[in-house]
Write an enzyme that holds these catalytic residues in place. Structure first.
Site, mmCIF file in Angstrom:
data_model
loop_
_atom_site.group_PDB
_atom_site.id
_atom_site.type_symbol
_atom_site.label_atom_id
_atom_site.label_comp_id
_atom_site.label_asym_id
_atom_site.label_seq_id
_atom_site.Cartn_x
_atom_site.Cartn_y
_atom_site.Cartn_z
ATOM 1 N N TYR A 24 32.355 36.107 45.606
ATOM 2 C CA TYR A 24 30.907 36.058 45.383
ATOM 3 C C TYR A 24 30.250 34.922 46.154
ATOM 4 O O TYR A 24 29.266 34.340 45.684
ATOM 5 C CB TYR A 24 30.599 35.956 43.875
ATOM 6 C CG TYR A 24 31.394 36.975 43.086
ATOM 7 C CD1 TYR A 24 31.085 38.325 43.193
ATOM 8 C CD2 TYR A 24 32.477 36.601 42.297
ATOM 9 C CE1 TYR A 24 31.829 39.270 42.526
ATOM 10 C CE2 TYR A 24 33.233 37.551 41.625
ATOM 11 C CZ TYR A 24 32.898 38.885 41.739
ATOM 12 O OH TYR A 24 33.638 39.811 41.089
ATOM 13 N N TYR A 151 30.905 44.973 32.877
ATOM 14 C CA TYR A 151 31.463 44.652 34.190
ATOM 15 C C TYR A 151 32.753 45.449 34.352
ATOM 16 O O TYR A 151 33.626 45.406 33.481
ATOM 17 C CB TYR A 151 31.756 43.157 34.344
ATOM 18 C CG TYR A 151 32.430 42.867 35.665
ATOM 19 C CD1 TYR A 151 31.682 42.823 36.844
ATOM 20 C CD2 TYR A 151 33.808 42.703 35.762
ATOM 21 C CE1 TYR A 151 32.287 42.613 38.079
ATOM 22 C CE2 TYR A 151 34.424 42.496 36.990
ATOM 23 C CZ TYR A 151 33.658 42.453 38.137
ATOM 24 O OH TYR A 151 34.268 42.266 39.353
ATOM 25 N N ASP A 248 37.935 50.112 29.292
ATOM 26 C CA ASP A 248 38.357 49.159 30.318
ATOM 27 C C ASP A 248 38.838 47.908 29.588
ATOM 28 O O ASP A 248 38.036 47.095 29.132
ATOM 29 C CB ASP A 248 37.172 48.860 31.248
ATOM 30 C CG ASP A 248 37.514 47.833 32.315
ATOM 31 O OD1 ASP A 248 38.569 47.170 32.201
ATOM 32 O OD2 ASP A 248 36.706 47.670 33.252
ATOM 33 N N LYS A 277 44.505 42.239 35.043
ATOM 34 C CA LYS A 277 44.432 40.795 34.813
ATOM 35 C C LYS A 277 45.715 40.180 34.219
ATOM 36 O O LYS A 277 46.573 39.783 34.977
ATOM 37 C CB LYS A 277 43.197 40.463 33.996
ATOM 38 C CG LYS A 277 41.918 40.694 34.825
ATOM 39 C CD LYS A 277 40.731 39.888 34.374
ATOM 40 C CE LYS A 277 39.694 39.741 35.458
ATOM 41 N NZ LYS A 277 38.582 40.685 35.395
HETATM 42 C C1 LIG Z 1 38.157 41.745 36.295
HETATM 43 C C2 LIG Z 1 37.752 43.034 35.741
HETATM 44 C C3 LIG Z 1 37.784 44.205 36.520
HETATM 45 C C4 LIG Z 1 38.166 44.214 37.979
HETATM 46 O O1 LIG Z 1 39.487 43.816 38.196
HETATM 47 P P1 LIG Z 1 39.917 43.279 39.646
HETATM 48 O O2 LIG Z 1 41.399 43.081 39.524
HETATM 49 O O3 LIG Z 1 39.159 42.000 39.868
HETATM 50 O O4 LIG Z 1 39.546 44.319 40.634
HETATM 51 C C5 LIG Z 1 37.412 45.393 35.915
HETATM 52 N N1 LIG Z 1 37.040 45.430 34.618
HETATM 53 C C6 LIG Z 1 37.014 44.339 33.839
HETATM 54 C C7 LIG Z 1 36.626 44.455 32.406
HETATM 55 C C8 LIG Z 1 37.350 43.095 34.373
HETATM 56 O O5 LIG Z 1 37.294 42.011 33.597
#
Ligand SMILES: *Cc1c(COP(=O)(O)O)cnc(C)c1O
Length: 427
Positions: A24, A151, A248, A277
């Site tokens: 960013y 997000y 997600d 993550k």
């Molecule tokens: C970090 C994140 C993503 C994206 O993951 P990347 O490995 O950075 O591409 C998608 N969804 C959520 C909820 C996240 O916290």
């Protein structure tokens, strides 16, 4: 040419500014990053001294750094192979990881697509959902519904379901697929809001492939928490109107909220679930998209019965081995007690921040602590204030927040809380 490995910090920063793009960030960079020389336990050894890591390297390093068990898993796998292609080949680390994920995730998720980053796992989730309906002859169902404040990553489909305003992707509003947005979920349960969710899903059912949300905690879209009861509302409305449900769990997975997966707070199984993550304990990049047999069988019934997705580094053995070891470490300890211990420490340590001028809200859930300001944070001043307390934080927008590694000791949790308060005060 300079001798790079021994590069003095000023030269390294000059080259960084000139050549290296950061997350960013502008090019060239305007603020010098800290240089990290090494990391061990919960401490980063940096050009500004040793810092306790309040960020777990963006939710991922749940066991801290340089962990002997994870190091050994990587070393052992390195001696076999770091990578082989996954088309036509398979290997034990990937198979073991898939089995672990199926066993530990909400009941009903049985199939695992190993992706190479969180954003890609969301792309795969979206592709699964759209293709499912296409395969059933209902190709008109190709939009997504989500709530604001979310997000889901930085590639195109994930960007299209990130918060459309004030977020990082506002610039692209005319280019992205146009999805259906409802209001951000209130913190507590409100029947009127539940009704809004039901009505939106019913109204758009003919064009909706899926609802996609971050369960219980919205991360990088604003660090907001909401009642798990909304997840049951979504599950029921999706079932009633032939819409798939995607959770997600890339930020929330692996214990962070006080449940192994946030879906458990509501005892709901989504049709598709993304994890990432903390999957490899912060060692290597890997994510996964899990789905139910219904989704997989639906796709298989189509005219094109395959899921056309296959990253070069799919199933990477090194990442999969470390992921297995990381999950083993997590499940082999009383992880919930550690998360609750950190939760209690953050609650106590952050309580005084409520009285600070400019603080709008203080909230803690699991091993997540958030101080929300009534103004945009001065990132530089806030970061420096935290560094003075010996802590690494990365505030954004109006938020100073922390999600420490689960191995963070009580004194370090208290120190992190002091740093969050200092950053909130000076930022
Ligand atoms: C970090 C994140 C993503 C994206 O993951 P990347 O490995 O950075 O591409 C998608 N969804 C959520 C909820 C996240 O916290």
């Amino acid at each position: 040419m300079p001798d790079l490995p021994g590069l003095p910090v000023p030269e390294l920063l000059a080259l960084d500014r000139r050549h290296v793009w950061h997350p960013y960030g502008p090019m060239p960079g305007r603020v010098d990053p800290l240089v990290v020389e090494s990391a061990s336990g919960v401490r980063l050894r940096t050009s500004s001294g040793d810092l306790v890591d309040g960020m777990s390297s963006w939710w991922s390093a749940i066991h801290g750094y340089n962990h002997p068990v994870l190091n050994e898993a990587a070393r052992e796998q390195l001696g076999r192979m770091s990578h082989v292609m996954f088309g036509g080949l398979t290997h034990e680390p990937a198979v073991r990881l898939a089995k672990l994920l199926v066993d530990m995730s909400p009941k009903g998720l049985e199939h695992v697509f190993l992706a190479d980053s969180g954003s890609v796992s969301v792309e795969v989730a979206v592709k699964m959902c759209l293709q499912y309906w296409r395969s059933l002859g209902r190709g008109g169902k190709q939009r997504l519904l989500t709530w604001r404040g979310g997000y889901h990553g930085d590639t195109w489909q994930p960007m299209s379901v990130c918060d459309p305003e004030g977020g990082m992707h506002e610039l692209w509003s005319g280019v992205l697929p146009r999805q259906v947005f409802v209001d951000a979920p209130p913190a507590g349960y409100e029947e009127a809001y539940a009704e809004q969710l039901r009505a939106a899903i019913e109204r758009h059912a003919d064009e909706l492939a899926a609802v996609i949300v971050e369960p219980v905690v919205q991360g990088a879209g604003g660090m907001r928490f909401h009642s798990p009861a909304y997840l049951r509302v979504l599950r029921e409305a999706c079932d009633a109107h032939d819409v798939l449900l995607v959770f997600d769990e890339i930020a929330t997975g692996f214990g962070r909220t006080g449940a192994l997966f946030a879906a458990e707070h509501a005892a709901v199984t989504p049709d598709v679930m993304c994890v990432g993550k903390a999957l490899t304990g912060g060692y290597l990049t890997m994510a996964a998209t899990l789905c139910t047999p219904r989704v997989a069988e639906g796709i298989s019934r189509g005219e094109v019965p395959v899921l056309a997705h296959g990253p070069t580094f799919m199933g990477n053995p090194l990442a999969a081995s470390v992921a297995c070891a990381s999950i083993g470490l997590l499940l082999g300890q009383d992880w919930l007690a550690e998360v609750k211990r950190i939760e209690a420490g953050l609650r106590e340590g952050l309580a005084p921040a409520r009285e600070l001028p400019g603080v709008q809200d203080v909230r803690v859930l699991g091993a997540i602590g958030v101080v929300q300001l009534d103004h945009e944070v001065d990132m530089r001043a806030a970061t420096q204030a935290a560094v003075r307390e010996g802590v690494w934080l990365r505030p954004f927008r109006d938020l100073v927040y922390t999600m420490p590694p689960y191995v963070t000791g009580d004194e370090d949790v208290a120190r992190i809380a002091r740093a969050v308060s200092a950053a909130a005060q000076e930022g």
